[in-house]
Write a protein that holds these residues in place. Sequence first.
Motif, PDB file in Angstrom:
ATOM      1  N   LEU A  86      53.246  20.681  39.286  1.00 54.72           N
ATOM      2  CA  LEU A  86      53.514  20.716  40.732  1.00 54.72           C
ATOM      3  C   LEU A  86      55.009  20.940  40.914  1.00 54.72           C
ATOM      4  O   LEU A  86      55.812  20.003  40.802  1.00 54.72           O
ATOM      5  N   PHE A  87      55.368  22.191  41.118  1.00 57.89           N
ATOM      6  CA  PHE A  87      56.792  22.535  41.174  1.00 57.89           C
ATOM      7  C   PHE A  87      57.427  22.101  42.484  1.00 57.89           C
ATOM      8  O   PHE A  87      56.823  22.236  43.552  1.00 57.89           O
ATOM      9  N   PRO A 124      58.664  17.105  38.842  1.00 51.77           N
ATOM     10  CA  PRO A 124      59.505  15.936  38.530  1.00 51.77           C
ATOM     11  C   PRO A 124      58.852  14.961  37.551  1.00 51.77           C
ATOM     12  O   PRO A 124      59.522  14.431  36.669  1.00 51.77           O
ATOM     13  N   GLU A 125      57.535  14.760  37.699  1.00 52.90           N
ATOM     14  CA  GLU A 125      56.893  13.795  36.805  1.00 52.90           C
ATOM     15  C   GLU A 125      56.886  14.296  35.361  1.00 52.90           C
ATOM     16  O   GLU A 125      57.083  13.555  34.407  1.00 52.90           O
ATOM     17  N   GLN A 176      58.795  12.875  32.050  1.00 46.12           N
ATOM     18  CA  GLN A 176      58.063  12.636  30.800  1.00 46.12           C
ATOM     19  C   GLN A 176      58.837  13.200  29.596  1.00 46.12           C
ATOM     20  O   GLN A 176      58.906  12.580  28.537  1.00 46.12           O
ATOM     21  N   VAL A 177      59.422  14.385  29.790  1.00 45.38           N
ATOM     22  CA  VAL A 177      60.172  15.011  28.686  1.00 45.38           C
ATOM     23  C   VAL A 177      61.372  14.137  28.324  1.00 45.38           C
ATOM     24  O   VAL A 177      61.597  13.804  27.155  1.00 45.38           O
ATOM     25  N   VAL A 178      62.134  13.728  29.353  1.00 44.77           N
ATOM     26  CA  VAL A 178      63.341  12.947  29.073  1.00 44.77           C
ATOM     27  C   VAL A 178      62.945  11.582  28.490  1.00 44.77           C
ATOM     28  O   VAL A 178      63.573  11.083  27.554  1.00 44.77           O
ATOM     29  N   ARG A 179      61.869  11.020  29.025  1.00 43.53           N
ATOM     30  CA  ARG A 179      61.382   9.748  28.511  1.00 43.53           C
ATOM     31  C   ARG A 179      61.055   9.852  27.020  1.00 43.53           C
ATOM     32  O   ARG A 179      61.372   8.990  26.227  1.00 43.53           O
ATOM     33  N   ASN A 180      60.415  10.951  26.661  1.00 40.89           N
ATOM     34  CA  ASN A 180      60.048  11.137  25.256  1.00 40.89           C
ATOM     35  C   ASN A 180      61.293  11.231  24.371  1.00 40.89           C
ATOM     36  O   ASN A 180      61.377  10.594  23.313  1.00 40.89           O
ATOM     37  N   ALA A 230      56.148  22.432  25.413  1.00 37.48           N
ATOM     38  CA  ALA A 230      55.262  23.201  26.306  1.00 37.48           C
ATOM     39  C   ALA A 230      55.706  23.026  27.758  1.00 37.48           C
ATOM     40  O   ALA A 230      55.725  23.990  28.541  1.00 37.48           O
ATOM     41  N   ILE A 231      56.102  21.816  28.134  1.00 41.50           N
ATOM     42  CA  ILE A 231      56.505  21.560  29.526  1.00 41.50           C
ATOM     43  C   ILE A 231      57.821  22.282  29.853  1.00 41.50           C
ATOM     44  O   ILE A 231      57.923  22.997  30.850  1.00 41.50           O
TER      45      ILE A 231
END
Length: 382
Positions: free
Chosen positions: A225-226, A269-270, A274-278, A350-351
């Motif tokens: 959801l951009f 944003p979600e 998630q990417v930064v959290r990882n 991928a994200i």
Amino acid sequence: MNLRNPEESKSPTHSPRTSPVAQRSYDIPFTPPPERVLDHLSLAVVVMDLLGRVAYLNRKACNLLGYTAEEACGRPFDEVAHLSRPSTNLPVDSFQGLDTNGKRNGELAVVRTRDGREIRVLLDVRLLEQEAGNVEGCVITLRELSSEPPADGWVYLGVASHELRTPLTALRWGLELLLEETHGPLSPEQRELIGLAYEGTLSMVGLVEDVLDASRIEEGRLELLFQEVSLPELLEDLKREFRILGERRGLKLEWEIPREPCPKVWADPERLRQVVRNLLSNAIKYTPRGGTVTVSLRREDKELVLTVVDEGIGIPREEQDRIFTKFFRATNAVRWGAEGTGFGLYIAKAIVEAFGGSIGFHSEEGVGTTFWVRLPLKREGG
Ligand code: ADP
């Protein structure tokens, strides 16, 4: 079972002299034309020049795309093989997102063939250089993925993971509230026990989410959801979220978030969170107590660059190529004893690529690792 005397196989009667291979004389060096060798590969290989035109394609590429070499050569690559990112339909630019060695590996993409079929492929790109720095084009290899629906196992895992999500989230919130002492002070023993339960819950939540996402990526239905995203705001949120974990692990978390207004990026944003959290939880997971993990954000020309730097165990050089592949865990990480599934970075890549960005790292074993994510700025008025 073969009970023959091993010496027997050396006797003339058993030598492979009758095979055509054995009959060849090796006095003359065997030098097959490279094109013939490339035509024997089960990988599709396409060479593209700097203007984006097809300069060469092997037999497998002709079969996959539905063109003869004569028809394809000289035409824009994008016309012959329209490549896009799964589920988002965003085009893939072959010269973008290359790492410092001029390559990128294992990217999931969809190729549209001459007859309009869409085939899922794994894409590798490597710059073609005559000598260092003198780029002539790039070599693109496409590995066809099975069009079979994912194996039943994935479906069951997907369903089970979905069902586990809600109770786990409730558990996590409850434990968080207890740890924050919202409902009264905790004794050191209580804090320790609840802390352990909290960490266990976090890894379960992570596992469940990863399994769900990996199955979505596998099926090419990762939904995004951009919208405009402010990365400094997102980082401020994560700073709060990771405070407890950082403290529990005895690590110093440093945040270098620009104070001045920062342009936005166009992303989900979600998913970006998630990417930064990882990246951040990996940095924390693989850094010994007493170390520092630094998250920073800066602008570089038309991109925002986020880096997560740690002083952890690092990634062995000979394993670095495989770090973004599904299920992959480096040998030193397994030895270190930290739990993990090897899904996180596969999903993160991928994200980030679906946002039109790129992700990479440099790392030295025993010294530390820096992961970076580059995201294009949202175009003004775009
Ligand atoms: P997981 O951490 O669940 O195993 P990831 O896909 O996030 O899965 O990471 C894959 C592997 O990459 C890890 O198992 C580890 O070997 C290595 N890795 C990732 N981040 C780091 C880091 N910051 N420091 C050292 N190794 C790392």
